[in-house]
Design a protein around this motif. Sequence first.
Motif, PDB file in Angstrom:
ATOM      1  N   ILE B 102      26.084  -8.598  28.617  1.00  0.00           N
ATOM      2  CA  ILE B 102      26.200  -7.787  29.911  1.00  0.00           C
ATOM      3  C   ILE B 102      25.697  -6.460  29.698  1.00  0.00           C
ATOM      4  CG2 ILE B 102      27.228  -6.872  31.508  1.00  0.00           C
ATOM      5  CD1 ILE B 102      28.954  -9.401  31.947  1.00  0.00           C
ATOM      6  N   THR B 103      26.245  -5.853  28.484  1.00  0.00           N
ATOM      7  CA  THR B 103      25.758  -4.500  28.142  1.00  0.00           C
ATOM      8  C   THR B 103      24.166  -4.201  27.713  1.00  0.00           C
ATOM      9  OG1 THR B 103      28.194  -4.081  27.324  1.00  0.00           O
ATOM     10  CG2 THR B 103      26.357  -2.542  26.465  1.00  0.00           C
ATOM     11  N   LEU B 104      23.857  -5.229  27.112  1.00  0.00           N
ATOM     12  CA  LEU B 104      22.377  -5.273  26.820  1.00  0.00           C
ATOM     13  C   LEU B 104      21.515  -5.617  28.096  1.00  0.00           C
ATOM     14  CD1 LEU B 104      22.285  -7.184  23.583  1.00  0.00           C
ATOM     15  CD2 LEU B 104      21.763  -4.859  23.769  1.00  0.00           C
ATOM     16  N   GLN B 105      21.949  -6.290  28.757  1.00  0.00           N
ATOM     17  CA  GLN B 105      21.342  -6.422  30.080  1.00  0.00           C
ATOM     18  C   GLN B 105      21.280  -5.244  31.037  1.00  0.00           C
ATOM     19  OE1 GLN B 105      22.252 -10.162  32.364  1.00  0.00           O
ATOM     20  NE2 GLN B 105      22.834 -10.883  30.318  1.00  0.00           N
ATOM     21  N   LEU B 106      22.405  -4.732  31.175  1.00  0.00           N
ATOM     22  CA  LEU B 106      22.499  -3.291  31.746  1.00  0.00           C
ATOM     23  C   LEU B 106      21.763  -2.087  30.986  1.00  0.00           C
ATOM     24  CD1 LEU B 106      26.364  -3.029  32.594  1.00  0.00           C
ATOM     25  CD2 LEU B 106      24.310  -3.304  34.327  1.00  0.00           C
ATOM     26  N   PHE B 107      21.449  -2.208  29.763  1.00  0.00           N
ATOM     27  CA  PHE B 107      20.605  -1.153  29.311  1.00  0.00           C
ATOM     28  C   PHE B 107      19.348  -1.281  29.562  1.00  0.00           C
ATOM     29  CE2 PHE B 107      23.307  -0.524  25.025  1.00  0.00           C
ATOM     30  CZ  PHE B 107      24.129   0.137  25.604  1.00  0.00           C
ATOM     31  N   VAL B 108      18.754  -2.575  29.802  1.00  0.00           N
ATOM     32  CA  VAL B 108      17.236  -2.784  30.242  1.00  0.00           C
ATOM     33  C   VAL B 108      17.185  -2.185  32.015  1.00  0.00           C
ATOM     34  CG1 VAL B 108      15.628  -4.352  30.751  1.00  0.00           C
ATOM     35  CG2 VAL B 108      16.893  -4.590  28.886  1.00  0.00           C
ATOM     36  N   ILE B 109      18.402  -2.578  32.595  1.00  0.00           N
ATOM     37  CA  ILE B 109      18.439  -2.132  34.081  1.00  0.00           C
ATOM     38  C   ILE B 109      18.255  -0.477  34.019  1.00  0.00           C
ATOM     39  CG2 ILE B 109      19.730  -1.916  35.977  1.00  0.00           C
ATOM     40  CD1 ILE B 109      20.336  -4.863  35.382  1.00  0.00           C
ATOM     41  N   GLU B 110      19.182   0.029  33.028  1.00  0.00           N
ATOM     42  CA  GLU B 110      19.447   1.426  33.100  1.00  0.00           C
ATOM     43  C   GLU B 110      18.062   2.189  32.516  1.00  0.00           C
ATOM     44  OE1 GLU B 110      22.876   2.064  30.495  1.00  0.00           O
ATOM     45  OE2 GLU B 110      24.055   1.665  31.979  1.00  0.00           O
ATOM     46  N   ALA B 111      17.361   1.514  31.631  1.00  0.00           N
ATOM     47  CA  ALA B 111      16.178   2.339  31.299  1.00  0.00           C
ATOM     48  C   ALA B 111      15.151   2.338  32.294  1.00  0.00           C
ATOM     49  CB  ALA B 111      15.509   1.467  30.245  1.00  0.00           C
ATOM     50  N   ILE B 112      15.020   1.375  33.477  1.00  0.00           N
ATOM     51  CA  ILE B 112      14.331   1.272  34.388  1.00  0.00           C
ATOM     52  C   ILE B 112      14.645   2.350  35.525  1.00  0.00           C
ATOM     53  CG2 ILE B 112      13.194  -0.051  36.220  1.00  0.00           C
ATOM     54  CD1 ILE B 112      13.641  -2.445  34.083  1.00  0.00           C
ATOM     55  N   LEU B 113      15.926   2.319  35.772  1.00  0.00           N
ATOM     56  CA  LEU B 113      16.641   3.331  36.596  1.00  0.00           C
ATOM     57  C   LEU B 113      16.447   4.761  36.263  1.00  0.00           C
ATOM     58  CD1 LEU B 113      19.961   1.591  37.429  1.00  0.00           C
ATOM     59  CD2 LEU B 113      18.065   1.841  38.999  1.00  0.00           C
ATOM     60  N   VAL B 114      16.374   4.982  34.864  1.00  0.00           N
ATOM     61  CA  VAL B 114      16.096   6.242  34.416  1.00  0.00           C
ATOM     62  C   VAL B 114      14.693   6.947  34.898  1.00  0.00           C
ATOM     63  CG1 VAL B 114      15.605   8.022  32.519  1.00  0.00           C
ATOM     64  CG2 VAL B 114      17.911   6.547  32.606  1.00  0.00           C
ATOM     65  N   GLY B 115      13.839   5.937  34.727  1.00  0.00           N
ATOM     66  CA  GLY B 115      12.362   5.986  35.345  1.00  0.00           C
ATOM     67  C   GLY B 115      12.439   6.238  36.661  1.00  0.00           C
ATOM     68  N   GLY B 116      13.336   5.417  37.659  1.00  0.00           N
ATOM     69  CA  GLY B 116      12.976   5.706  38.767  1.00  0.00           C
ATOM     70  C   GLY B 116      13.842   7.051  39.292  1.00  0.00           C
ATOM     71  N   VAL B 117      14.872   7.432  38.627  1.00  0.00           N
ATOM     72  CA  VAL B 117      15.396   8.793  38.648  1.00  0.00           C
ATOM     73  C   VAL B 117      14.520   9.969  38.647  1.00  0.00           C
ATOM     74  CG1 VAL B 117      17.290  10.464  37.983  1.00  0.00           C
ATOM     75  CG2 VAL B 117      17.669   8.061  38.502  1.00  0.00           C
ATOM     76  N   VAL B 118      13.843   9.837  37.553  1.00  0.00           N
ATOM     77  CA  VAL B 118      12.894  10.984  37.133  1.00  0.00           C
ATOM     78  C   VAL B 118      11.605  10.753  38.000  1.00  0.00           C
ATOM     79  CG1 VAL B 118      10.777  11.487  35.319  1.00  0.00           C
ATOM     80  CG2 VAL B 118      13.407  10.766  34.579  1.00  0.00           C
ATOM     81  N   VAL B 119      11.266   9.744  38.539  1.00  0.00           N
ATOM     82  CA  VAL B 119       9.818   9.704  39.409  1.00  0.00           C
ATOM     83  C   VAL B 119      10.202  10.138  40.743  1.00  0.00           C
ATOM     84  CG1 VAL B 119       8.223   8.387  40.299  1.00  0.00           C
ATOM     85  CG2 VAL B 119       8.743   8.256  38.088  1.00  0.00           C
ATOM     86  N   LEU B 120      11.371   9.286  41.313  1.00  0.00           N
ATOM     87  CA  LEU B 120      11.882   9.532  42.728  1.00  0.00           C
ATOM     88  C   LEU B 120      12.615  10.805  43.104  1.00  0.00           C
ATOM     89  CD1 LEU B 120      13.113   5.860  43.545  1.00  0.00           C
ATOM     90  CD2 LEU B 120      10.796   6.858  43.918  1.00  0.00           C
ATOM     91  N   PHE B 121      13.422  11.077  42.147  1.00  0.00           N
ATOM     92  CA  PHE B 121      14.391  12.342  42.264  1.00  0.00           C
ATOM     93  C   PHE B 121      14.123  13.609  41.659  1.00  0.00           C
ATOM     94  CE2 PHE B 121      18.220   9.006  42.948  1.00  0.00           C
ATOM     95  CZ  PHE B 121      17.616   8.600  44.075  1.00  0.00           C
ATOM     96  N   HIS B 122      12.877  13.573  40.791  1.00  0.00           N
ATOM     97  CA  HIS B 122      12.262  14.564  39.978  1.00  0.00           C
ATOM     98  C   HIS B 122      13.368  15.501  39.174  1.00  0.00           C
ATOM     99  CE1 HIS B 122       9.073  14.353  43.151  1.00  0.00           C
ATOM    100  NE2 HIS B 122      10.143  14.194  44.040  1.00  0.00           N
ATOM    101  N   SER B 123      14.172  14.443  38.362  1.00  0.00           N
ATOM    102  CA  SER B 123      14.974  14.922  37.565  1.00  0.00           C
ATOM    103  C   SER B 123      14.167  14.970  36.178  1.00  0.00           C
ATOM    104  CB  SER B 123      16.123  13.833  37.204  1.00  0.00           C
ATOM    105  OG  SER B 123      17.005  13.947  38.354  1.00  0.00           O
ATOM    106  N   ARG B 124      14.777  16.274  35.450  1.00  0.00           N
ATOM    107  CA  ARG B 124      14.236  16.602  34.028  1.00  0.00           C
ATOM    108  C   ARG B 124      15.406  16.236  32.917  1.00  0.00           C
ATOM    109  NH1 ARG B 124      14.058  21.673  33.905  1.00  0.00           N
ATOM    110  NH2 ARG B 124      13.068  21.743  31.659  1.00  0.00           N
ATOM    111  N   LEU B 125      14.959  15.264  32.139  1.00  0.00           N
ATOM    112  CA  LEU B 125      15.921  14.577  31.257  1.00  0.00           C
ATOM    113  C   LEU B 125      16.037  15.901  29.830  1.00  0.00           C
ATOM    114  CD1 LEU B 125      14.865  10.946  30.754  1.00  0.00           C
ATOM    115  CD2 LEU B 125      16.646  11.868  32.115  1.00  0.00           C
ATOM    116  N   ALA B 126      17.433  15.903  29.831  1.00  0.00           N
ATOM    117  CA  ALA B 126      17.817  16.879  28.641  1.00  0.00           C
ATOM    118  C   ALA B 126      18.888  16.392  28.242  1.00  0.00           C
ATOM    119  CB  ALA B 126      17.882  18.441  29.287  1.00  0.00           C
TER     120      ALA B 126
END
Lengths: 288, 225
Positions: B102-126
């Motif tokens: 489940i952790t590995l599956q969630l990592f994949v989902i999170e990687a896509i969600l991080v992309g979504g947060v950057v694109v949709l919410f204009h977050s800058r990763l740091a």
Amino acid sequence: MRYSKASEPGPALGHQHLRRALGWSAIVTLALTAWWGLLISPPDVVQGQLVRILYLHPAVATMCYAGFGLCTLASLAWLWSRTRSRRWDRLAVAGAEVGSVFCLVTLVTGSIWGRATWGVWWTWDPRLTLTAILFAMSLGYLALRRSIDNSHARSVASSVVALLMALTVVVDHYATSWWNSLHQGTTLWKPDPTVHGWQLATMLLSFLAFGLLTAWVVLHRYQLEVLEDRYEQEGTQVALAARRSEAASPGLAGPGQPGPSGPGSDLTGAATRDEPSTAKTPSELGAR
Amino acid sequence: MWHDALLVAAKDLRIERRSRVSLNQVVPYALMVLLLFGFAFDQDRSLLAQAAPGLFWLAVVFAGLPAVQRSFAIEAADGASDNMRMSGLDPAGIFLGKVAAITLQLFVIEAILVGGVVVLFHSRLAGGALLAATTVISTAGVAGAGVAYGALSVGLRVRETLLPLLLAPVLAPVVLAATQAWRSALGLSTTSPGGGWRWFGLLVAFTGVYLAGGVLTFGTLIEET
């Protein structure tokens, strides 16, 4: 699959006098708390009449935590093979149900006090947040218990959940404390309490009154579990025995049972007479 | 135990690779949750950027629930859970294997969600180290708690509704602590920089409690319930 000793006797009737004494003591002390709290105790210098809710809220909150504490300890005792007994599971559910009810009362009275003091019905204070999470977890615990029919499986699952929830509460406590804090600190249980006179006496009486009420309700809930266990074990047997003895008595046959006086009695009656009776009396069943 | 854990994790991931339920259903669902957050905040860019850590972890929790349900649904069919019990595998290994999958599956989902947060919410990763460490340990915590409670509800008639009721309040400290650690890493928090690592410590405690609790009780749960 192992089964716990569901047939062991509970305190049942032997504790009737204790329950009665606890009940009357709770009623008397609650009435006394209401009298002192509403009529005798003076208004507070700072909080005015609002101080009267403190004769209810801290005691109820303490009993809520006592109920959940009892549930956790009883679950631990049930899970440990040396102390495993059906008694602990009954105590666990009794503590959880009483704790849940007091948890809801704590949230409601705290919310009323918060509206008058802080101007809002709800604020993200650690203790409020933790109590709300605790209430939600207790609802999950009780829902889980209701979902499992097998009593042994129910005891195992609910005991594990109770322990995991208790550990979660510790983590939650730190999380919510670090996050934000508005709630009033300890006023009573310290060497120099900030309440005095009638206020102090009424608060202490409220703890005694709600403590007695909690013990009374827990004992009743425990007794209800004993009766439910007895119903699960004996109810079907007693019902079957009653039905068989009814069928065995020719004059008492019901409308669904063929008998000498019913329609077609010649045929069915003959068949009934020819077949050997397999019905057993309740005493025969009990002797098995 | 570790060998059994690897076997179970490989089995669960193989089933996922063949069925692609998480990829085809849970990932689009998690992205839809992010979009719905955008609608709820009325496209307020500054507010969305401020709330992005919390919204991200809420989306992870929402995605984690179907992932856990799916993990135990595959055991419910055709008496698979009975076969697993009789296979002689170490229950602690089964627990850790399911958590790993489940952790590995969630990592994949999170990687896509991080992309979504950057694109949709204009977050800058740091704050790379704190961000990565928080993500790893929180995801393991979500999976650990999910598997522990998933095992309880696997054979119940009301498992679909009972699991969220049991799991949501338990995951409250993860949402709170992971959000605060992310806020600290992204520079959105007003507290000291060390505050983020303090929250990370709390996440380690939570994950430790659930992994240890699961290892100790999973055998009892699957054999006696």
